[in-house]
Enzyme design. Structure first.
Site, PDB file in Angstrom:
ATOM      1  N   TYR A 141       0.894  -1.238  -0.035  1.00 37.45           N
ATOM      2  CA  TYR A 141       0.079  -0.077   0.042  1.00 37.45           C
ATOM      3  C   TYR A 141       0.770   1.300   0.023  1.00 37.45           C
ATOM      4  O   TYR A 141       0.292   2.270  -0.486  1.00 37.45           O
ATOM      5  CB  TYR A 141      -0.878  -0.036   1.219  1.00 37.45           C
ATOM      6  CG  TYR A 141      -2.221  -0.497   1.060  1.00 37.45           C
ATOM      7  CD1 TYR A 141      -2.318  -2.235   0.488  1.00 37.45           C
ATOM      8  CD2 TYR A 141      -3.444  -0.062   1.392  1.00 37.45           C
ATOM      9  CE1 TYR A 141      -3.441  -2.704   0.361  1.00 37.45           C
ATOM     10  CE2 TYR A 141      -4.562  -0.619   1.317  1.00 37.45           C
ATOM     11  CZ  TYR A 141      -4.628  -1.889   0.828  1.00 37.45           C
ATOM     12  OH  TYR A 141      -5.940  -2.612   0.558  1.00 37.45           O
ATOM     13  N   LYS A 192       3.131 -15.369   2.259  1.00 33.37           N
ATOM     14  CA  LYS A 192       3.411 -16.082   0.871  1.00 33.37           C
ATOM     15  C   LYS A 192       4.683 -16.323   0.907  1.00 33.37           C
ATOM     16  O   LYS A 192       5.501 -15.850  -0.157  1.00 33.37           O
ATOM     17  CB  LYS A 192       2.627 -15.222  -0.348  1.00 33.37           C
ATOM     18  CG  LYS A 192       2.591 -15.982  -1.692  1.00 33.37           C
ATOM     19  CD  LYS A 192       1.533 -17.039  -1.665  1.00 33.37           C
ATOM     20  CE  LYS A 192       1.515 -17.788  -2.993  1.00 33.37           C
ATOM     21  NZ  LYS A 192       0.710 -18.858  -2.901  1.00 33.37           N
ATOM     22  N   ASP A 224      -3.147 -18.283   0.152  1.00 33.06           N
ATOM     23  CA  ASP A 224      -4.089 -18.959  -0.613  1.00 33.06           C
ATOM     24  C   ASP A 224      -4.805 -20.079   0.080  1.00 33.06           C
ATOM     25  O   ASP A 224      -6.050 -20.214   0.015  1.00 33.06           O
ATOM     26  CB  ASP A 224      -3.537 -19.376  -1.995  1.00 33.06           C
ATOM     27  CG  ASP A 224      -2.213 -20.355  -1.590  1.00 33.06           C
ATOM     28  OD1 ASP A 224      -1.581 -20.087  -0.544  1.00 33.06           O
ATOM     29  OD2 ASP A 224      -1.701 -20.773  -2.722  1.00 33.06           O
ATOM     30  N   ASP A 248      -6.385  -6.985   4.041  1.00 34.51           N
ATOM     31  CA  ASP A 248      -7.442  -6.287   3.379  1.00 34.51           C
ATOM     32  C   ASP A 248      -8.426  -7.365   2.821  1.00 34.51           C
ATOM     33  O   ASP A 248      -9.503  -7.325   3.178  1.00 34.51           O
ATOM     34  CB  ASP A 248      -6.907  -5.402   2.459  1.00 34.51           C
ATOM     35  CG  ASP A 248      -8.276  -4.583   1.665  1.00 34.51           C
ATOM     36  OD1 ASP A 248      -8.912  -4.205   2.237  1.00 34.51           O
ATOM     37  OD2 ASP A 248      -8.092  -4.608   0.573  1.00 34.51           O
ATOM     38  N   ASP A 252     -12.417  -9.165   4.297  1.00 36.47           N
ATOM     39  CA  ASP A 252     -13.446  -9.044   3.670  1.00 36.47           C
ATOM     40  C   ASP A 252     -14.054 -10.167   3.682  1.00 36.47           C
ATOM     41  O   ASP A 252     -15.314 -10.545   3.755  1.00 36.47           O
ATOM     42  CB  ASP A 252     -13.280  -8.443   2.272  1.00 36.47           C
ATOM     43  CG  ASP A 252     -13.675  -6.910   2.161  1.00 36.47           C
ATOM     44  OD1 ASP A 252     -13.265  -6.183   3.117  1.00 36.47           O
ATOM     45  OD2 ASP A 252     -14.160  -6.488   1.182  1.00 36.47           O
TER      46      ASP A 252
HETATM   47  C1  IPM Z   1     -10.408  -1.148   4.141  1.00 35.96           C
HETATM   48  C2  IPM Z   1     -10.359  -0.567   2.736  1.00 35.96           C
HETATM   49  C3  IPM Z   1      -9.539   0.420   2.399  1.00 35.96           C
HETATM   50  C4  IPM Z   1      -7.890  -0.604   2.393  1.00 35.96           C
HETATM   51  C5  IPM Z   1      -9.450   1.067   1.028  1.00 35.96           C
HETATM   52  C6  IPM Z   1     -10.841   1.930   1.012  1.00 35.96           C
HETATM   53  C7  IPM Z   1      -8.167   2.097   0.714  1.00 35.96           C
HETATM   54  O1  IPM Z   1     -10.701  -1.705   1.704  1.00 35.96           O
HETATM   55  O2  IPM Z   1     -10.258  -0.488   4.982  1.00 35.96           O
HETATM   56  O3  IPM Z   1     -10.131  -2.487   4.076  1.00 35.96           O
HETATM   57  O4  IPM Z   1      -7.930  -1.268   1.392  1.00 35.96           O
HETATM   58  O5  IPM Z   1      -7.438  -0.726   3.340  1.00 35.96           O
HETATM   59 MG    MG Z   2     -10.926  -3.376   2.517  1.00 35.02          MG
END
Ligand code: IPM
Ligand code: MG
Length: 360
Positions: A141, A192, A224, A248, A252
């Protein structure tokens, strides 16, 4: 002296969900006499519209001076065409980096009431309680060099860099071990290392830090495989520590085990537990302004704020209890709705949590 809380609603559904979380925070402030002073500012697209940049210096200074920050979400199609360096997301990355918020805690907890809302079978997810510890201020990032160039053959190429220094890995590994220590003493480090140099160092350093935590059982897993195991048998995990990008993605994924990403709060902490608190989900421009977004992730982020940055465990517990009571009442926003439950909007959900908290 009163504690300063800076509220940054951001874009998309950000303002709607933050408004509900602020109601809950204001009630907690009165009920538990927390002595908080709340102030508001802009970030992301809203800041681009107002200041021409996604995070104004004065906003950053206010965040620095605050005891904690509550953030909604940033980004949206309106700002998608903007040059990469001043996109709304850059504001978020900048505030994380500038405040030194390297430790991102993302708990994925399945409320028993929501077992049916999960896309996985109830027996696979019931009782699920995972904590993802994501490194937040390093890796791909932020790595340089990054950018675009034209190769000798005239082809366009874009590139990013994934650097991790020893100290960056060490400090996040410690957060992972410390978190595991107060839970079930199991830590899985995800990398990884079969491919990436940064992951090889990551693994080495995590092994070194492990020597200080003989009471914690450490395992390593390739990312993975971790993605696969998370949907195959998620309850094998307790605390996962991983880098910025893997965290990240996996957070999710883990969120869907709990029924909806609309349920997942997060805390981003510096070395002294000063923090910024935000839902794990994004600004959801497709449903912004409709009053249907789930405010619970942001409300649960308020609970984390009280617990981690203000040491107000009783108030934090009460908010979590109130959320649970509202789910018991059968209230569901669209993302967590299933047959036999009452579908409510953002504001109704917020009001219900406020009412439950008031009556506790
Ligand atoms: C998160 C989001 C952010 C990230 C984006 C909006 C930059 O997806 O907080 O997980 O990738 O960190
Ligand atoms: Mg995110």
């Amino acid at each position: 002296m009163s504690k300063q809380i800076l509220i940054l609603p951001g874009d998309g559904i950000g303002p709607e969900i933050t408004a509900e979380a602020v109601k809950v925070l204001e009630l907690a402030n009165d009920k538990f006499q927390l002595g908080l002073t709340l102030s508001h500012d802009v970030i992301g697209g809203a800041a681009i519209d107002k200041h021409g940049v996604p995070l104004a210096d004065e906003t950053l200074e206010r965040a620095r001076a605050a005891d904690a920050v509550l953030l909604g979400a940033v980004g949206g199609p309106k700002w998608d065409k903007i040059e990469r360096d001043i996109r709304p997301e850059r504001g978020l990355l900048k505030i994380r980096a500038q405040l030194g918020l390297f430790g991102n805690l993302r708990p994925a907890i399945l409320y028993p009431q929501l077992a049916e809302a999960s896309s996985l079978k109830p027996e696979v997810v019931s009782g699920l309680d995972i904590l993802i510890v994501r490194e937040l201020t390093g890796g791909i990032y932020f790595g340089t060099p990054r950018g675009n160039r034209v190769l000798d053959n005239g082809e366009r190429q874009a590139y990013d860099t994934l650097p991790y220094s020893e100290s960056e890995v060490r400090r996040i590994a410690k957060v992972g071990f410390e978190s595991a220590r107060v839970r079930s003493k199991k830590l899985c480090s995800v990398d990884k290392a079969n491919v990436l140099a940064s992951s090889q160092l990551w693994r080495e350093v995590v092994e070194e830090v492990a020597k200080d935590y003989p009471d914690v059982e450490l395992s390593h897993m390739y990312v993975d495989n971790a993605a696969m195991q998370l949907v195959r048998a998620p309850k094998q995990f307790d605390v996962i520590v991983t880098d910025n990008m893997f965290g990240d993605i996996l957070s999710d994924q883990a969120s869907m085990l709990t029924g909806s990403i609309g349920m997942l709060p997060s805390a981003s902490l510096d070395a002294h537990n000063k923090g910024m608190y935000e839902p794990c989900h994004g600004s959801a421009p497709d449903i912004a302004g409709q009053g249907i977004a789930n405010p619970l992730a942001t409300i649960l982020s308020v609970s984390m704020l009280l617990r981690y940055s203000l040491d107000q465990a009783a108030a934090a517990d009460a908010i979590e209890k109130a959320v649970s009571l509202v789910l018991d009442q059968g209230l569901r926003t669209g993302d967590i709705w299933s047959e036999g439950h009452v579908r409510v909007g953002t504001q109704q959900m917020g009001d219900a949590v406020v009412a439950a908290l008031r009556n506790l």
